[in-house]
Design a protein around this motif. Sequence first.
Motif, short mmCIF file in Angstrom:
data_model
loop_
_atom_site.label_atom_id
_atom_site.label_comp_id
_atom_site.label_asym_id
_atom_site.label_seq_id
_atom_site.Cartn_x
_atom_site.Cartn_y
_atom_site.Cartn_z
N SER C 151 0.84 -1.20 0.00
CA SER C 151 0.00 0.00 0.00
C SER C 151 0.87 1.25 0.00
O SER C 151 2.02 1.20 -0.40
N GLN C 162 -9.54 6.55 -8.28
CA GLN C 162 -10.58 7.15 -7.46
C GLN C 162 -11.06 8.48 -8.00
O GLN C 162 -12.08 9.01 -7.55
N TYR C 238 -8.30 0.95 -4.87
CA TYR C 238 -8.35 0.52 -3.48
C TYR C 238 -7.22 1.07 -2.64
O TYR C 238 -7.21 0.95 -1.43
#
Lengths: 339, 494, 325
Positions: C151, C162, C238
């Motif tokens: 991440s 996004q 994500y």
Amino acid sequence: MSRQVQTVDPLSLQDIRPDATRRVGRLSALVAALRSREGTLLLVIVAACAGLALLRPQFLTTANLRAVATGTIYDLPLAAGMTIVLVTGGIDLSVGALLALTGVCITLLLGSGVPVGVAVGAGFGLAAAVGFLNGLLAAGFGLPPFIVTLGTMSIARGTAAVLTSGYMISGLPESYIAFGRARWLGIPVPLIVTVLLLATLDLLVRRWRPLHDAFYVGQNAAAARLSGINVAGVTISAYVLSAVLAAVSAAFMTARLGMGYARFGDLAELRAIAAAVLGGASFSGGSGSVAGSALGVLLLAIILNGFVLLDFSIYWQSVASGVILVVAIAVDHLRGSAS
Amino acid sequence: MRAVLRAAGVSKAFGPNQVLHDVTFALQRGTIHALVGENGAGKSTLMNILSGVFRPDSGAVMLDDTAVVFENPRHAMARGIRTVHQELSLFPNRSVAANIFGRHQPSNRWGFVRRREMRERAASALARIGSAIDPDALVGELSIGEQQMVEIARALAEEARVLILDEPTSALSEPDAERLFTVLRDLRSSGAAIIYISHKLTEVMRLSDEVTVLRDGRVVGTSPAESVNQDQLVRLMVGRDVAATRPDRTAADASDILVVEGLSRGRTFREVSFSVRSGEILGFAGLVGSGRTEVCRAIFGADRFDRGRVLVNGESVSIRCPRDAIRLGIGYLTEDRKAQGLFLAMSVGANIVAASQPRVATRLAFLRSAVTRATANAWLRRLDIRPQDDRYLAGRLSGGNQQKVLLAKWLAAEPRVLIVDEPTRGVDVGAKAAIHAQLQALAARGLAIVLVSSELPEVMSLSHRIAVFRGGCLVAMLDGRTASADEVMTHAAA
Amino acid sequence: MPPRERLRAWLPRRVPVPLVGLAVTLLVLIAAMTIAFPEFATFANGQVIATGFMPEALMSLGMTAVIVSGGIDLSVGAVLPFTAILAGLMLHAGVSVPLAIGTALICSAVVGLLNAALSSALRVHPFIVTLATMLVLKGVNLVVTGGAPVSGFPTGFTMLGQGTLGGVPAPLIVFTVLATVFGVALRHHRFWQQVYLIGGNPRAAQLAGVPVDRILLVVYAVCALMAGVAGVLVAAAYGSVSAGFGQNSELKVITAVVLGGANLNGGTGSIGGTLLGVLLLAVLYDAFTMTGVSTYWQDVVSGAMVLGSVLAAELLNRRRLLTAS
């Protein structure tokens, strides 16, 4: 100018006499055996053992060797089944998932008090049914085997997960586990049974018509049918046999490990394919050897043992399996183009 | 006249096999030059060298008397050499227009296909050879004759200086073949140079201007077609005199072994009824597509039929699969030996016992290798199959020997009735004679034979009776001894 | 040129009957779900469906060409996380966003090239080569990540997943553009039309001078590239990625393409049909989530759908051949 037209008598059965036995020199027979696929594998295995023993002397300890041998128990039946399916020109990607599903079913049944014979029988029956479905879709409807067994693999794996909600389940009776862990002369009984099973299968595949016909089917299914061979029957039998052998593996695995788990046999089908191809099977069908695939399993087990001894992460096993598969295919291809 | 295409001293070997020896061949503009020879004589290899598939080991290929080296088939195509192979290589799921242009679909600067232009140019390419097939039709839905036309239109779509045709009429009916000949003659008059490879000597004599005969990789003769007759050609091809076989025409006695009544399946075959006696050769004559093979396959259980019945030895039988037929003593030597008859990657021995395994196995179905090998070797001797090695790979045999192995396979099954479908297709003259002799000897010993063949001479010289098929119906049953070729053709084509 | 003729030339000659059946099934499914769950037919749910199935939708574009060519690519499910993980590691090492993404995508294309090259060189069906590649990449993914998620992506990266452009989510825009490009290319571009030739009759294609090996290299590279794009978008959406992403997605992708009318033997198929198949599956899986079916059932459904779609295609094909003769 006339020409003598040769009239050739059609054959009468009395004319057939077995050929006088030719005396083949012992040495040339040995050389021939060594040059065969099985012989080559044996040599490679010996070389691998020697190499590994040099790098890590603990390879040769009884405990380690026993571990290697025991590790082959579950892969041997799968490899044998895969070989037979490959001979018919198909492939069975569902064996690993079937192993898991059968194991889960047997565990659940035994856990709820069903007698051992019935539970194991039901497990085998379930596997046979799935194998029959595979064969029916592949042979009966002519669907590509890899997609059919990919589908049944997914269904089987999913069903096993649904039945267990992802958990490892136990509840197996002591007698069952005891059988799985029994030993005879220090060798695990399941290993003895498996080796005997494979030896029998090897003989049958070479010599017993219903299984030997698989070679004709894999070579040229159309010609096989027109020669009176029951192509659909042979194909379906191959898939049923492959599935039942997965069930055998499952029976041993649940007994020895004392549980059922939806993730058993993960990637096992790929190891089985690699072993079968190492043993002489080809994706175009019509060739393969159960004995060869057994040696292939042994070789793979030794290599993976080597990984452990050399402290490679277990994640590398997956990588290695893939690479070995490619190497096996490459070797097969080179041999094919050389002959 | 300067030759358009020339092979000068071309030699080619594949491994230890010297396939072509010092071949010299010249193709003139505006001529149809036939290339004949037995199987294995080197015709295909020569064709492949001229069309860029192979490169010669020595010697040169010359285009307009300048030496050229073709790197690959595309290179040859770019220089105007087009080939129409024996097996059609079309795309059944694509339209006729797409097939004609292949990878060269007319497109704009960015590579986007110009559909309308493609359709128009396809239509004109087809019109040029006298065909009115719809360019948008799917090739898979066309008849074989129409597909052949598409193949030729494809070969001619780009500039074609040389057209090579390999056995172009092997799958064509007579009317379609005639149409093809007209097209070829028109092309000849417009200056094209055509190489015509064929086993059918009558065609060769009718069509070609020059004939070259190959034997064992060497050119044994080149001459204008009008200066030779068929017998001379055969003699050159084979190297020895082969008299036409005059078979034993003794009429068969004995009872009917196989009786077929009212066999029908849709429009493929209708109300077919016939009988075959022990010791008789019943010939099935007719054009390609007249339903003969379909009838045989239905009797053998390879395909279904809707109505009718089959009687073996007087008893009505139900044959639902080839296994049933074999058990009843019926054998079927298929038309396509490679795809449906032989196991090319298996040994000759394994092939020979493939249909008679119950005989070589024990009661519990275990195979006995000694018996298998003995059976196989016996047949290798009897049918003079070379090499006489039961471990030899079937795929490596020549066409004639492969056909003999196939015959051995069925004879080993000891049938009472043997159906042979095109038994000498793609087989050289010598092996052909041997197979004919074999069939006659078998009949003399009591085997009932149904002979399906598109070669009228073969049917006529072997059959005691001739059943003529047309459009799925058995239209005539002729006496093999007295029927004339014209009679047969009249029934087959009217 | 009259406009109607122009249009006629661009439309497929026949719209296959099965596609109509597919469209009907889709409408019936949507109708049924809307009746049972009114919130099904909302824009919000539509977005959920779109983002949820986005990776599979992207991969199905490349897979269509692969299946039309007569092959298959089972490695896409492993290429997806592989590309994302690669990008993530580069970003962590301070590489700029465009460079990281570009390099990662190139690597995914290279995997595709490898698939095609090995398959040609070893003369083996692509399913076994891509199976092996999948195995190798799965292992590599695990080795590199140690099983832990990756991440910490910078905003420049996550914006791709996004962000929105005029209210439309960025991934959807990317998908629409790619789908249009693929659709037009496969149907109207000379290079891609050859893929149909290769799948229809490989031998004839070779004889016709089609550079089969070269074209297949491109086809498989593009397919893997699509998986790579999907991986990047998923990671961006994500904000993290783990080695297990995309597992079993190859089955869904293949199902979508087969539902859309492609034959696994090659030679037929279209982007339009695939999109319909994708839509049907997306709606179906969303229906599962809505009706509260456990995720373990998804594998069962995936498998059943693959079998069902391939079987249905075969039966329809047989019926078509029967009526044609």
